[in-house]
Design an enzyme around this catalytic site. Structure first.
Site, PDB file in Angstrom:
ATOM      1  CE  LYS A  17     -13.564   6.961 -18.686  1.00  0.00           C
ATOM      2  NZ  LYS A  17     -13.392   7.215 -17.295  1.00  0.00           N
ATOM      3  CE1 TYR A  58     -17.977  10.553 -15.348  1.00  0.00           C
ATOM      4  CE2 TYR A  58     -16.748  10.862 -13.308  1.00  0.00           C
ATOM      5  CZ  TYR A  58     -17.510  10.070 -14.141  1.00  0.00           C
ATOM      6  OH  TYR A  58     -17.834   8.793 -13.753  1.00  0.00           O
ATOM      7  NE  ARG A  68      -2.898   0.353   3.341  1.00  0.00           N
ATOM      8  CZ  ARG A  68      -2.184   0.617   4.447  1.00  0.00           C
ATOM      9  NH1 ARG A  68      -1.511   1.745   4.555  1.00  0.00           N
ATOM     10  NH2 ARG A  68      -2.144  -0.247   5.448  1.00  0.00           N
ATOM     11  CG  ASP A  94     -10.450  15.119 -15.272  1.00  0.00           C
ATOM     12  OD1 ASP A  94      -9.743  14.497 -16.088  1.00  0.00           O
ATOM     13  OD2 ASP A  94     -11.453  14.621 -14.728  1.00  0.00           O
TER      14      ASP A  94
HETATM   15  C1  LIG Z   1     -13.225  13.319 -17.350  1.00  0.00           C
HETATM   16  C2  LIG Z   1     -13.348  12.228 -16.327  1.00  0.00           C
HETATM   17  N1  LIG Z   1     -12.750  12.383 -15.134  1.00  0.00           N
HETATM   18  C3  LIG Z   1     -12.837  11.423 -14.183  1.00  0.00           C
HETATM   19  C4  LIG Z   1     -13.572  10.273 -14.390  1.00  0.00           C
HETATM   20  C5  LIG Z   1     -13.670   9.239 -13.292  1.00  0.00           C
HETATM   21  O1  LIG Z   1     -12.788   8.194 -13.530  1.00  0.00           O
HETATM   22  P1  LIG Z   1     -13.015   6.687 -13.065  1.00  0.00           P
HETATM   23  O2  LIG Z   1     -14.244   6.180 -13.760  1.00  0.00           O
HETATM   24  O3  LIG Z   1     -11.753   6.012 -13.493  1.00  0.00           O
HETATM   25  O4  LIG Z   1     -13.178   6.711 -11.588  1.00  0.00           O
HETATM   26  C6  LIG Z   1     -14.199  10.077 -15.622  1.00  0.00           C
HETATM   27  C7  LIG Z   1     -14.974   8.843 -15.871  1.00  0.00           C
HETATM   28  O5  LIG Z   1     -15.678   8.722 -16.848  1.00  0.00           O
HETATM   29  C8  LIG Z   1     -14.092  11.081 -16.615  1.00  0.00           C
HETATM   30  O6  LIG Z   1     -14.684  10.971 -17.812  1.00  0.00           O
END
Ligand SMILES: Cc1ncc(COP(=O)(O)O)c(C=O)c1O
Length: 402
Positions: A219, A122, A69, A194
């Site tokens: 992604k 998101y 961890r 992000d």
């Molecule tokens: C732009 C964006 N940020 C964060 C996330 C969250 O990521 P995760 O699904 O890996 O927790 C997503 C998920 O679709 C996303 O599209």
């Protein structure tokens, strides 16, 4: 002490390879050859499944590792690689994008702090702000970040952090990152970006003035729709120490096997991003000329209102586009269900093309009024263009539209 040793190791890894190009670093950083006695000379970093590591003396971790961890060799290799690709001093790999986001917020905010966020964000990030952190005394306001000076007006004396995505999901709106970074620096506020949609291959927010970069590595970074993961990259030593401390304290780490799969996926990031973009541009142009399509939103099209802006802060336009078909929500559903190659599913950034209807899928939890205010109409369709042969993708769209 232990943590300090490994911070230094990461810096050494990065400095030895900053002269190399992105693709070279994607392949080699974190996976330097080891010819020391007893080492096999692995070309690919092994999956270190051990949860605990032996020591020969009670008072010190002999190899530097003590418990997975806190530190794991496979995850460390990935963290070094991701840091290098984002031009960051430090990288940390998490069990999901949202685990990464939660840990950043936990580490950098206290009760009474205020967040200003891009209003087109998101949905899971909004849920985290409103459904989790609001219960711990953190407040949030949303503002349109496409206009930096209007966005600045939402900053108050208690604002501690600004959170943006560029491009946003699903409307692909952009913010002028240099202008927003100049504002946050002047106001003493932390800027978090992000960077999931463009990946470090096309955009490096830390170079544009951001303080923290987060990713859903689920992604493009992993790229094969088979690992849920997240990442955080920073240059600031204090932020790194705080985020690393909280990551270990709450246990939001990426597993060794998932770290290995992500290491494997990210090696082809540049090739994949180029192909995603090439296909996305052709599909966007095809859709723009189709009589059954109302509008196409893709930053690579000249018709995108911020087409010139993206060229100043990113080296590409990405592989996600949205479009609105003529007719009703029933027509949109019928179209989506007729597709044979495009997979009707949420998520994005994988090698396969994915398509979805935000009003009934990813953004169903947002009220119809709020969706329409943002521009997410009932017939708006979001597509993550994969790396298949583009002629096959266009033929599939053609048969379903007709
Ligand atoms: C732009 C964006 N940020 C964060 C996330 C969250 O990521 P995760 O699904 O890996 O927790 C997503 C998920 O679709 C996303 O599209």
């Amino acid at each position: 002490m232990l943590y300090f040793q490994f911070s230094i190791l990461k810096i050494i890894n990065m400095n030895t390879t900053t002269k190399h190009g992105f693709s070279t670093r994607a392949i080699h950083v974190g996976e330097e050859l080891d010819f020391s006695e007893g080492a096999a000379g692995d070309v690919v970093v092994p999956i270190h499944l051990s949860t605990t590591f032996a020591r020969s003396k009670v008072a010190e971790a002999t190899t530097g590792y003590d418990y997975t961890r806190s530190l794991n060799p496979t995850r460390k290799a990935l963290e070094s690689k991701l840091a290098s690709l984002e031009n960051a001093k430090y990288g940390l790999a998490f069990s999901s994008g949202l685990a990464a986001e939660s840990t950043v917020l936990l580490s950098l905010l206290s009760p009474g702090d205020h967040i200003v966020a891009f209003d087109d964000l998101y949905g899971g990030t909004k849920r985290l702000f409103e459904g989790v952190f609001s219960n711990h005394g953190v407040t949030v306001s949303y503002a349109n970040a496409t206009n930096a000076s209007l966005f600045e007006k939402a900053i108050t004396p208690s604002t501690k952090l600004v959170w943006i995505e560029s491009p946003t999901n699903p409307l692909l709106k952009l913010s002028d990152m240099r202008a927003i970074a100049a504002i946050t620096r002047k106001r003493g506020v932390i800027l978090v970006v992000d960077n999931t949609f463009l990946s470090p291959y096309f955009q490096k927010p830390l170079d544009l003035g951001a303080d923290v970069v987060v990713h859903s590595s689920t992604k493009y970074i992993c790229g094969h729709s088979d690992v849920l993961g997240g990442a955080v990259m920073v240059n600031n030593d204090t932020y790194y120490e705080r985020i690393q401390y909280h990551q270990n304290a709450v246990g939001a780490v990426l597993a060794p096997f998932d770290s290995y799969l992500t290491l494997r996926g990210v090696k082809t990031l540049s090739l994949r991003m180029e192909q995603h973009q090439k296909n996305a541009l052709e599909v966007a142009q095809y859709l723009e000329n189709h009589p059954k399509v109302n509008r196409v939103i893709y930053p690579g099209l000249k018709s995108h209102p911020q087409h010139d802006l993206i060229k100043t802060q990113a080296s590409g336009f990405g592989g996600v586009l949205s479009f609105e078909i003529k007719g009703s929500i029933v027509d949109a559903e019928r179209f989506l269900e007729k597709l044979k190659l495009f997979i009707l599913a949420e998520s994005l950034g994988g090698v396969e093309s994915l398509i979805e209807l935000p009003s009934l899928m990813t953004h169903a939890s947002v009220s119809k009024e709020a969706r329409e205010l943002l521009g997410i109409t009932d017939t708006l369709i979001r597509v993550s263009i994969g790396i298949e042969d583009v002629k096959d993708l266009i033929a599939d769209l053609e048969q379903a539209l007709n």
